[in-house]
Design a protein around this motif. Sequence first.
Motif, mmCIF file in Angstrom:
data_model
loop_
_atom_site.group_PDB
_atom_site.id
_atom_site.type_symbol
_atom_site.label_atom_id
_atom_site.label_comp_id
_atom_site.label_asym_id
_atom_site.label_seq_id
_atom_site.Cartn_x
_atom_site.Cartn_y
_atom_site.Cartn_z
ATOM 1 N N LEU A 22 0.955 -1.198 0.057
ATOM 2 C CA LEU A 22 0.052 0.026 -0.054
ATOM 3 C C LEU A 22 0.811 1.385 0.043
ATOM 4 O O LEU A 22 0.579 2.166 -0.542
ATOM 5 N N ALA A 23 2.215 1.315 0.564
ATOM 6 C CA ALA A 23 2.824 2.433 0.757
ATOM 7 C C ALA A 23 3.287 2.725 -0.874
ATOM 8 O O ALA A 23 3.628 3.960 -1.138
ATOM 9 N N TYR A 24 3.590 1.809 -1.654
ATOM 10 C CA TYR A 24 3.888 1.855 -2.909
ATOM 11 C C TYR A 24 3.060 2.457 -3.734
ATOM 12 O O TYR A 24 3.188 3.168 -4.778
ATOM 13 N N VAL A 25 1.521 1.736 -3.587
ATOM 14 C CA VAL A 25 0.509 2.591 -4.409
ATOM 15 C C VAL A 25 0.096 3.761 -3.913
ATOM 16 O O VAL A 25 -0.151 4.718 -4.887
ATOM 17 N N ILE A 26 0.515 4.466 -2.774
ATOM 18 C CA ILE A 26 0.265 5.406 -2.300
ATOM 19 C C ILE A 26 1.242 6.708 -3.096
ATOM 20 O O ILE A 26 0.822 7.682 -3.836
ATOM 21 N N ALA A 27 2.398 6.252 -3.099
ATOM 22 C CA ALA A 27 3.528 7.154 -3.601
ATOM 23 C C ALA A 27 3.537 6.936 -5.126
ATOM 24 O O ALA A 27 3.821 8.057 -5.549
ATOM 25 N N ARG A 28 3.043 5.898 -6.035
ATOM 26 C CA ARG A 28 2.803 5.962 -7.325
ATOM 27 C C ARG A 28 1.648 6.979 -7.652
ATOM 28 O O ARG A 28 1.536 7.737 -8.560
ATOM 29 N N GLU A 29 0.383 6.750 -6.927
ATOM 30 C CA GLU A 29 -0.757 7.483 -7.234
ATOM 31 C C GLU A 29 -0.510 9.011 -7.126
ATOM 32 O O GLU A 29 -1.300 9.611 -7.584
ATOM 33 N N LEU A 30 0.228 9.167 -5.981
ATOM 34 C CA LEU A 30 0.331 10.797 -5.656
ATOM 35 C C LEU A 30 1.480 11.250 -5.952
ATOM 36 O O LEU A 30 1.840 12.635 -6.203
ATOM 37 N N GLY A 31 2.372 10.579 -6.907
ATOM 38 C CA GLY A 31 3.644 10.994 -7.530
ATOM 39 C C GLY A 31 4.487 11.549 -6.347
ATOM 40 O O GLY A 31 4.902 12.710 -6.457
ATOM 41 N N LEU A 32 4.871 10.776 -5.339
ATOM 42 C CA LEU A 32 5.708 11.249 -4.183
ATOM 43 C C LEU A 32 7.052 10.477 -4.089
ATOM 44 O O LEU A 32 7.936 10.696 -3.237
ATOM 45 N N GLY A 33 7.431 10.056 -5.154
ATOM 46 C CA GLY A 33 9.005 9.831 -5.643
ATOM 47 C C GLY A 33 9.081 8.113 -4.795
ATOM 48 O O GLY A 33 8.250 7.627 -4.521
ATOM 49 N N ARG A 34 10.349 8.036 -4.622
ATOM 50 C CA ARG A 34 11.042 6.751 -3.783
ATOM 51 C C ARG A 34 10.357 6.653 -2.326
ATOM 52 O O ARG A 34 10.319 7.472 -1.691
ATOM 53 N N VAL A 35 10.139 5.387 -2.252
ATOM 54 C CA VAL A 35 9.514 5.024 -0.890
ATOM 55 C C VAL A 35 10.571 4.788 0.127
ATOM 56 O O VAL A 35 11.764 3.996 -0.404
ATOM 57 N N LEU A 36 10.891 5.438 1.227
ATOM 58 C CA LEU A 36 11.796 5.209 2.216
ATOM 59 C C LEU A 36 11.437 4.101 3.137
ATOM 60 O O LEU A 36 10.295 3.939 3.673
ATOM 61 N N GLU A 37 12.008 2.637 2.850
ATOM 62 C CA GLU A 37 11.825 1.627 4.033
ATOM 63 C C GLU A 37 12.629 1.555 5.181
ATOM 64 O O GLU A 37 14.057 1.745 5.153
ATOM 65 N N TRP A 38 11.921 1.257 6.016
ATOM 66 C CA TRP A 38 12.515 1.218 7.603
ATOM 67 C C TRP A 38 12.245 -0.283 7.985
ATOM 68 O O TRP A 38 10.927 -0.275 8.471
ATOM 69 N N ASN A 39 12.982 -1.415 7.806
ATOM 70 C CA ASN A 39 12.562 -2.561 8.110
ATOM 71 C C ASN A 39 13.140 -3.022 9.662
ATOM 72 O O ASN A 39 14.054 -2.912 10.046
ATOM 73 N N ILE A 40 11.808 -3.192 10.566
ATOM 74 C CA ILE A 40 12.129 -3.347 11.759
ATOM 75 C C ILE A 40 12.545 -4.729 12.499
ATOM 76 O O ILE A 40 11.803 -5.717 11.889
ATOM 77 N N VAL A 41 13.470 -4.817 13.110
ATOM 78 C CA VAL A 41 13.602 -6.157 13.753
ATOM 79 C C VAL A 41 13.769 -5.834 15.449
ATOM 80 O O VAL A 41 13.705 -4.650 15.934
ATOM 81 N N SER A 42 14.115 -6.942 16.264
ATOM 82 C CA SER A 42 14.145 -6.794 17.403
ATOM 83 C C SER A 42 14.956 -6.055 18.257
ATOM 84 O O SER A 42 14.821 -5.385 19.216
ATOM 85 N N ARG A 43 16.288 -5.775 17.376
ATOM 86 C CA ARG A 43 17.312 -4.986 18.007
ATOM 87 C C ARG A 43 17.295 -3.378 17.580
ATOM 88 O O ARG A 43 18.026 -2.618 18.029
ATOM 89 N N THR A 44 16.240 -2.986 16.683
ATOM 90 C CA THR A 44 16.121 -1.847 16.114
ATOM 91 C C THR A 44 15.905 -0.700 17.123
ATOM 92 O O THR A 44 14.870 -0.811 18.013
#
Length: 363
Positions: free
Chosen positions: A97-119
């Motif tokens: 859904l984050a990529y769909v929002i970025a594409r549909e609204l023309g907001l550019g590259r999605v920034l991904e923060w992948n969470i693990v237990s030590r984050t």
Amino acid sequence: MSAQEQTATDGWRVFHATGRAPDAPPPLPEAPPWRRFSGGPAQPAPPDDPAAALRRLGPGDIAPQLGADDIDTVNAALLLRRPLLITGAPGVGKSTLAYVIARELGLGRVLEWNIVSRTSLRDGLYVHDAMGRAQAIAAWQAGLRNGAVTDPDPEGAEADVNPTSSLSERQLPPVLGDFITLGPLGTALLPYDRPRVLLVDELDKSDIDLPNDLLHVLENGSYEIPELVRDAADAARVHTSDPGGRAELRNGRVECREFPVVVITSNGEREFPAAFRRRCLPLEMRTPGREQLLAMVEGHLGVLPRGAENLVDLFVQRVQAGGTHSLDQLLNAVQLTTAGGFQGDGDGRKLVEMLLRDLAKGR
């Protein structure tokens, strides 16, 4: 309903879950007074990342299975500048859904923060390479002691036109900003004229304190980098999470101009504190139905291969029987049985069964 009435009724919605890129980025609704920020200096528009969008969305237009109420929730988050907290079973398209929002609204590259237990919160904001800076300073000091920058050319080579300026530049110590890199959250909070899209993936896997640690940043849209605050320089150029990206910071402080579109996903492994949930708008995504799955397969593969409908029907039956399944499993099974001459019946049936296994059973 007249066109004027339709505009008045639907005019606040900018996201319609079509999954299609616009000819021109649509204007976003003005933020409420309590969600307006004034960070600077303004950053240039972010780059696009068509390769990442292609991996996530496929070559076609893919829209997640969102009802009218779900689409309204997304639009409310955009208008109120609040994060979306998306829950649902694994593989139903939460992060997509984050990529769909970025594409549909023309907001550019999605920034991904992948969470693990030590984050930790700092991982998302910035990283200071203190060791690298110490080594660079030691090398610079060694060069000064050895007179490497002051020795004349022993071969009598042509001298610099402005040797004093060249010497001054070569004697400058390493700059602190060269050893600081903003994380995905830190980059999303830079002062862009249009919001960035930040995907905080699987927050429920984090340490128990991280949601509470996020409260201040999500509320104020700003943070400080203590190393730069203590530095003598008023401004610094640091690295960002965008490939090759740099940003100028003043007095070690970052504040957004437009609060980012924050999409937080959770598989429901634990509950979040009430204070955190108060700052988010909840959205529960359901498992796609048969027609939606067929559209997703066609969108990812470009065509609907022969035999795909039978696999989709088998997938739907297993989901309805209470199993835990992911869209990735279906795509893998369709790709395998429709490419390279693999036969999904007979002896090949066992491999298809393995691809579509119930993930809740642990094997």
